[in-house]
Design an enzyme around this catalytic site. Structure first.
Site, short mmCIF file in Angstrom:
data_model
loop_
_atom_site.label_atom_id
_atom_site.label_comp_id
_atom_site.label_asym_id
_atom_site.label_seq_id
_atom_site.Cartn_x
_atom_site.Cartn_y
_atom_site.Cartn_z
N ASP A 41 -12.05 -4.82 23.64
CA ASP A 41 -12.45 -4.93 22.24
C ASP A 41 -11.52 -4.09 21.38
O ASP A 41 -11.27 -2.92 21.67
CB ASP A 41 -13.88 -4.42 22.04
N ASP A 275 -26.06 -6.89 22.90
CA ASP A 275 -25.77 -6.71 24.32
C ASP A 275 -26.62 -5.59 24.91
O ASP A 275 -27.11 -5.69 26.04
CB ASP A 275 -24.29 -6.39 24.51
N GLY A 310 -18.57 1.03 17.38
CA GLY A 310 -18.06 0.38 18.57
C GLY A 310 -19.14 -0.38 19.30
O GLY A 310 -20.29 -0.49 18.84
#
Length: 327
Positions: A41, A275, A310
């Site tokens: 990412d 997630d 993040g």
């Protein structure tokens, strides 16, 4: 159908998660098996999304392992589940970086198929209010074959919890779901990103987890409760629609809607919250928690992620999740 650990009721043609829950923190019942993508990412903080043809300056670049499959597997493992993770990576330096990060997480099992494609990556653009937009590459995930998907599900046991996402091809995802269902494992499908027709897979899904936009895209219904109910009519036993700061709601095959408020926090970056929710929710079910307790645990974990920047770097630590489980 059989009842699973007191959380799955016996219903004709249905495997809803109903009934009493066990004490949070009970001994693990099954493993969490995750088949999905793994990549890197790259994150940028942006004041707004760029217009067509525009170059926009970003700031605060970040780099970390990522991918929905990887993040969900790590979140479940940090929540004390025994996790088996299968994925595809490239034969490159990025693949080695991803492998090292996963080995450091102490997964119960890890199988990475090395593809001739470059390792997958995602660009995450994070807005000032914490919302994000993501563009992802997926050649490695798309290259994972039906045979490799069947290998993943071959050793599934009846008490296992299987998670899949939308990054693989429809054929590979269908093969894994079919094999897991044949083993009576509990199946969770998080269909993002939506790039093929998901309807044929829903009858093999015990639980579908989607955000508001995804639920609308799959059903054509803008009201989350109506969309969740429609997903069950299409075939899912239980549908959960996540609503960000609004918490989430669920519908079962009986048409029962349950609402779950989210903890109130100041969100900095919502990347990775979904997630975290999926991985910790699956771990809760592997502990034989009931739906309500597993969702509340997952939302508390996602709230921690929302307060950090993040995705992988914002996942709750093992200690933070142990504190939530023991609360």
């Amino acid at each position: 159908m059989r009842a699973r650990g007191g959380t799955r009721s016996i219903q004709t043609g249905c495997r809803c998660l109903c009934g009493p829950s066990r004490k949070r923190g009970a001994d693990l019942v099954g493993q969490v098996r995750v088949l999905g993508n793994a990549g890197l990412d790259f994150t940028l903080q942006v004041s707004r999304l760029p217009e067509r043809g525009e170059t926009l300056l970003g700031r605060g670049i970040g780099r970390a392992p990522g991918g929905k499959g990887l993040n969900q597997a790590v979140a479940a493992a940090r929540a004390r589940a025994g996790v088996i993770f299968h994925s595809a990576i490239g034969k490159d330096a990025q693949g080695e970086e991803i492998t090292a990060a996963l080995r450091a997480e102490g997964l119960a099992g890890l199988l990475l198929h090395h593809m001739p494609n470059p390792s997958d990556f995602s660009l995450l653009m994070v807005l000032p209010d914490g919302e994000n937009s993501i563009v992802t590459s997926g050649s490695c995930a798309a290259a994972l074959s039906v045979d490799q998907a069947e290998v993943f599900a071959r050793d599934c046991q009846a008490d296992d919890v299987v998670i899949l996402q939308g990054n693989l091809t429809q054929a590979s995802t269908l093969a894994a779901l079919a094999a897991a269902t044949a083993s009576s494992a509990l199946t969770i499908f998080n269909p993002a990103p939506l790039w093929w027709e998901v309807g044929p897979l829903l009858p093999m899904c015990d639980i579908v987890i989607a955000n508001r936009g995804e639920a609308e895209a799959m059903t054509g219904l803008s009201q989350p409760a109506e969309a969740a109910a429609a997903l069950c009519r299409i075939g899912a036993s239980t549908a959960i629609v996540t609503l960000g700061a609004g918490g989430c709601l669920s519908s079962d095959c009986n048409g029962t809607i349950r609402e779950y408020p989210a903890p109130k926090v100041h969100a900095i970056d919502t990347t990775g919250c979904g997630d975290t929710f999926c991985g910790v929710f699956a771990a809760g079910l592997a502990m034989s928690l009931g739906q309500d307790d597993a969702i509340n645990l997952a939302q508390s974990a996602a709230a921690l992620t929302a307060q950090r920047r993040g995705a992988f770097t914002a996942l709750p630590s093992r200690q933070e999740l142990a504190d939530l489980i023991g609360a």
